[in-house]
Design a protein around this motif. Structure first.
Motif, mmCIF file in Angstrom:
data_model
loop_
_atom_site.group_PDB
_atom_site.id
_atom_site.type_symbol
_atom_site.label_atom_id
_atom_site.label_comp_id
_atom_site.label_asym_id
_atom_site.label_seq_id
_atom_site.Cartn_x
_atom_site.Cartn_y
_atom_site.Cartn_z
ATOM 1 N N GLN A 119 0.871 -1.006 0.047
ATOM 2 C CA GLN A 119 -0.040 -0.114 0.044
ATOM 3 C C GLN A 119 0.683 1.504 0.026
ATOM 4 O O GLN A 119 0.267 2.206 -0.631
ATOM 5 N N THR A 120 1.966 1.164 0.546
ATOM 6 C CA THR A 120 2.926 2.280 0.848
ATOM 7 C C THR A 120 3.380 2.540 -0.595
ATOM 8 O O THR A 120 4.437 3.679 -0.845
ATOM 9 N N LYS A 121 3.453 1.351 -1.488
ATOM 10 C CA LYS A 121 4.172 1.730 -2.946
ATOM 11 C C LYS A 121 3.224 2.050 -4.076
ATOM 12 O O LYS A 121 3.516 1.957 -5.012
ATOM 13 N N SER A 122 1.734 2.437 -3.408
ATOM 14 C CA SER A 122 0.729 2.544 -4.492
ATOM 15 C C SER A 122 0.990 4.044 -4.960
ATOM 16 O O SER A 122 1.645 4.606 -4.223
ATOM 17 N N LYS A 123 0.411 4.250 -6.036
ATOM 18 C CA LYS A 123 0.411 5.708 -6.622
ATOM 19 C C LYS A 123 -0.287 6.729 -5.609
ATOM 20 O O LYS A 123 0.368 7.744 -5.587
ATOM 21 N N TRP A 124 -1.312 6.467 -5.196
ATOM 22 C CA TRP A 124 -2.180 7.231 -4.465
ATOM 23 C C TRP A 124 -1.314 7.584 -3.113
ATOM 24 O O TRP A 124 -1.232 8.802 -2.761
ATOM 25 N N PHE A 125 -0.635 6.831 -2.502
ATOM 26 C CA PHE A 125 0.080 6.781 -1.286
ATOM 27 C C PHE A 125 1.286 7.782 -1.691
ATOM 28 O O PHE A 125 1.664 8.790 -0.838
ATOM 29 N N LYS A 126 2.221 7.448 -2.748
ATOM 30 C CA LYS A 126 3.179 8.037 -3.090
ATOM 31 C C LYS A 126 2.852 9.502 -3.543
ATOM 32 O O LYS A 126 3.704 10.578 -3.029
ATOM 33 N N SER A 127 1.817 9.942 -4.142
ATOM 34 C CA SER A 127 1.256 11.151 -4.440
ATOM 35 C C SER A 127 1.048 12.092 -3.190
ATOM 36 O O SER A 127 1.471 13.138 -3.290
ATOM 37 N N LEU A 128 0.620 11.425 -2.138
ATOM 38 C CA LEU A 128 0.273 12.339 -0.966
ATOM 39 C C LEU A 128 1.379 12.200 0.023
ATOM 40 O O LEU A 128 1.492 13.419 0.472
ATOM 41 N N ASP A 129 2.157 11.281 0.003
ATOM 42 C CA ASP A 129 3.454 11.364 0.856
ATOM 43 C C ASP A 129 4.592 12.485 0.194
ATOM 44 O O ASP A 129 5.202 12.908 1.061
ATOM 45 N N ALA A 130 4.486 12.349 -1.221
ATOM 46 C CA ALA A 130 5.294 13.573 -1.732
ATOM 47 C C ALA A 130 4.849 14.869 -1.231
ATOM 48 O O ALA A 130 5.648 15.928 -1.322
ATOM 49 N N LYS A 131 3.664 15.233 -0.891
ATOM 50 C CA LYS A 131 3.104 16.692 -0.704
ATOM 51 C C LYS A 131 2.734 16.565 1.036
ATOM 52 O O LYS A 131 2.658 17.824 1.397
ATOM 53 N N GLY A 132 3.227 15.739 1.478
ATOM 54 C CA GLY A 132 2.753 15.475 2.959
ATOM 55 C C GLY A 132 3.729 15.066 4.038
ATOM 56 O O GLY A 132 4.556 14.673 3.718
ATOM 57 N N VAL A 133 2.861 14.489 4.986
ATOM 58 C CA VAL A 133 3.796 13.552 5.877
ATOM 59 C C VAL A 133 2.954 12.344 6.214
ATOM 60 O O VAL A 133 1.643 12.487 6.666
ATOM 61 N N TYR A 134 3.761 11.281 6.306
ATOM 62 C CA TYR A 134 3.118 10.039 6.874
ATOM 63 C C TYR A 134 3.504 9.472 8.179
ATOM 64 O O TYR A 134 4.641 9.723 8.619
ATOM 65 N N ILE A 135 2.351 9.483 9.165
ATOM 66 C CA ILE A 135 2.678 9.208 10.349
ATOM 67 C C ILE A 135 2.310 7.829 10.644
ATOM 68 O O ILE A 135 1.278 7.264 10.717
ATOM 69 N N PRO A 136 3.091 6.880 10.834
ATOM 70 C CA PRO A 136 2.776 5.199 11.273
ATOM 71 C C PRO A 136 2.720 4.889 12.499
ATOM 72 O O PRO A 136 3.439 5.232 13.294
ATOM 73 N N CYS A 137 1.417 4.781 12.764
ATOM 74 C CA CYS A 137 1.206 4.685 14.440
ATOM 75 C C CYS A 137 1.095 3.076 14.724
ATOM 76 O O CYS A 137 0.128 2.511 15.025
ATOM 77 N N THR A 138 2.179 2.410 14.803
ATOM 78 C CA THR A 138 2.365 0.963 15.437
ATOM 79 C C THR A 138 2.729 0.919 16.665
ATOM 80 O O THR A 138 3.487 1.651 17.327
ATOM 81 N N THR A 139 2.172 0.194 17.599
ATOM 82 C CA THR A 139 2.295 -0.121 19.029
ATOM 83 C C THR A 139 3.753 -0.316 19.340
ATOM 84 O O THR A 139 4.224 -1.526 18.623
ATOM 85 N N PRO A 140 4.584 0.494 19.747
ATOM 86 C CA PRO A 140 6.027 -0.046 20.147
ATOM 87 C C PRO A 140 6.035 -1.051 21.183
ATOM 88 O O PRO A 140 5.186 -1.266 22.024
ATOM 89 N N GLU A 141 6.987 -1.918 20.944
ATOM 90 C CA GLU A 141 7.278 -3.118 21.737
ATOM 91 C C GLU A 141 8.540 -2.980 22.401
ATOM 92 O O GLU A 141 9.572 -2.333 21.898
ATOM 93 N N GLY A 142 8.872 -3.705 23.531
ATOM 94 C CA GLY A 142 10.119 -4.131 23.985
ATOM 95 C C GLY A 142 10.955 -2.677 24.439
ATOM 96 O O GLY A 142 10.337 -2.122 25.032
#
Length: 343
Positions: A119-142
């Motif tokens: 999904q992060t390699k899709s055209k729609w994501f790359k288009s938005l990522d190039a103009k903005g900020v992607y915040i991956p909210c994955t639960t931290p461990e350890g």
């Protein structure tokens, strides 16, 4: 541009055209959104439009909102929820088109579940990522969760001993929301003094009519009917399962150390002070040691670990499994229940 949640606050000035908040951790997602909204409000984005891609969603609605002037002449935030993180061909084309028409009075906020690598390699994501900020909210461990926890302790200006921090780590790893709520309460109860593990135990003991520690005592004494009643009451009162599992790990780990010393022919009584077992509880441990074998205690710890893993990784609060674990304090139960495995 990828920015992790703990660095987001430093990356909000100036605001970009769009923000993508995707992940499986509710606390991180909501906190990230709150930071974005707070900065947007300071920058004059006062109106908020919420859209959700659901059955029958018309992507033309997004375009109309993008091009419509605000009734109140203020800047606007469009929050678009993608529950499956799959905008489809129409949505993908629409999102890419919007990024080609900069609108300084619109801030686009996309939200949804954790994104897979494709999904992060899709055209729609790359288009938005190039103009903005992607915040991956994955639960931290350890170690990552340890750093997050220490950061929140500093945020609330709390002073905790190392053993108190370790207790919180054991209780709340994998559940940032519950951890943050616990720290907020500690700030209200004890904002200035140094907090140790004994004080945390007292806090947990005050949360219900029956306590985690009372349950431990009746289990060590193999009072099964009373233990099952207590467990049912604790569930009804809403006591968090991580607290109950923490209590079980604490008692079973202590039993394991005592039994190992006993099996090696060592002096068990020399461990009482080291393990902080007070006189009034020694008889309870001696009773448990006399009836449970080392193999049975190890099996109980393994079963508790599987129960905790299901809770942290799958969000499954398996009260039946916890009841099963309590039954295993009776050695006869090992013979009758050993065939049962967690799904």
């Amino acid at each position: 541009m990828r920015v992790y949640p703990d660095q987001l606050a430093k990356q909000l000035t100036p605001l970009t055209q769009c923000y993508l908040v995707f992940g499986d951790d509710p606390w991180l997602c909501e906190t990230s959104k709150s930071l974005i909204y707070a900065q947007a409000k300071r920058d004059g984005f006062e109106e908020r439009i919420q859209l959700t891609q659901e059955t029958g969603f018309n992507w033309q609605d997004l375009l109309e909102e993008w091009n419509t002037m605000s009734l109140f002449a203020s800047r606007r935030i469009i929050e678009l929820s993608l529950p499956q993180a799959k905008p489809g061909s129409d949505g993908s084309a629409q999102l890419q088109a919007l990024m080609q028409h900069h609108n300084p009075d619109i801030l686009l906020l996309l939200t949804g579940p954790k994104l897979a690598s494709e999904q992060t390699k899709s055209k729609w994501f790359k288009s938005l990522d190039a103009k903005g900020v992607y915040i991956p909210c994955t639960t931290p461990e350890g170690a990552q969760f340890q750093r997050w926890l220490q950061g929140r302790i500093s945020h609330f200006k709390l002073r905790l001993t190392q053993d108190a921090q370790q207790m919180l780590f054991n209780l709340y790893e994998g559940n940032l929301l519950a951890a943050d709520q616990a720290l907020q309460l500690l700030q209200l109860l004890n904002p200035n003094d140094l907090i140790n593990s004994q004080q945390l135990e007292q806090y947990f003991e005050d949360q219900s009519r029956f306590t985690v520690f009372q349950l431990a005592d009746v289990l060590l004494n193999n009072q099964q009917d009373k233990a099952q009643h207590m467990l049912s009451q604790l569930q009804a009162e809403g006591v968090a399962m991580p607290i109950l599992l923490w209590g079980q790990f604490k008692e079973l780990t202590t039993l394991l150390q005592l039994k190992q010393a006993q099996e090696l022919g060592g002096n068990v009584s020399s461990l009482w002070n080291k393990l902080r077992i007070w006189d009034k509880r020694k008889a309870l441990y001696q009773a448990a040691l006399s009836r449970l074998s080392l193999t049975q205690i190890e099996a109980m710890l393994a079963f508790a670990s599987k129960t905790e893993l299901r809770l942290k990784q799958q969000g499954v609060e398996d009260w039946t499994a916890l009841s099963h674990l309590c039954l295993l304090y009776d050695p006869s139960a090992h013979e009758h229940l050993s065939h049962i495995e967690l799904a």
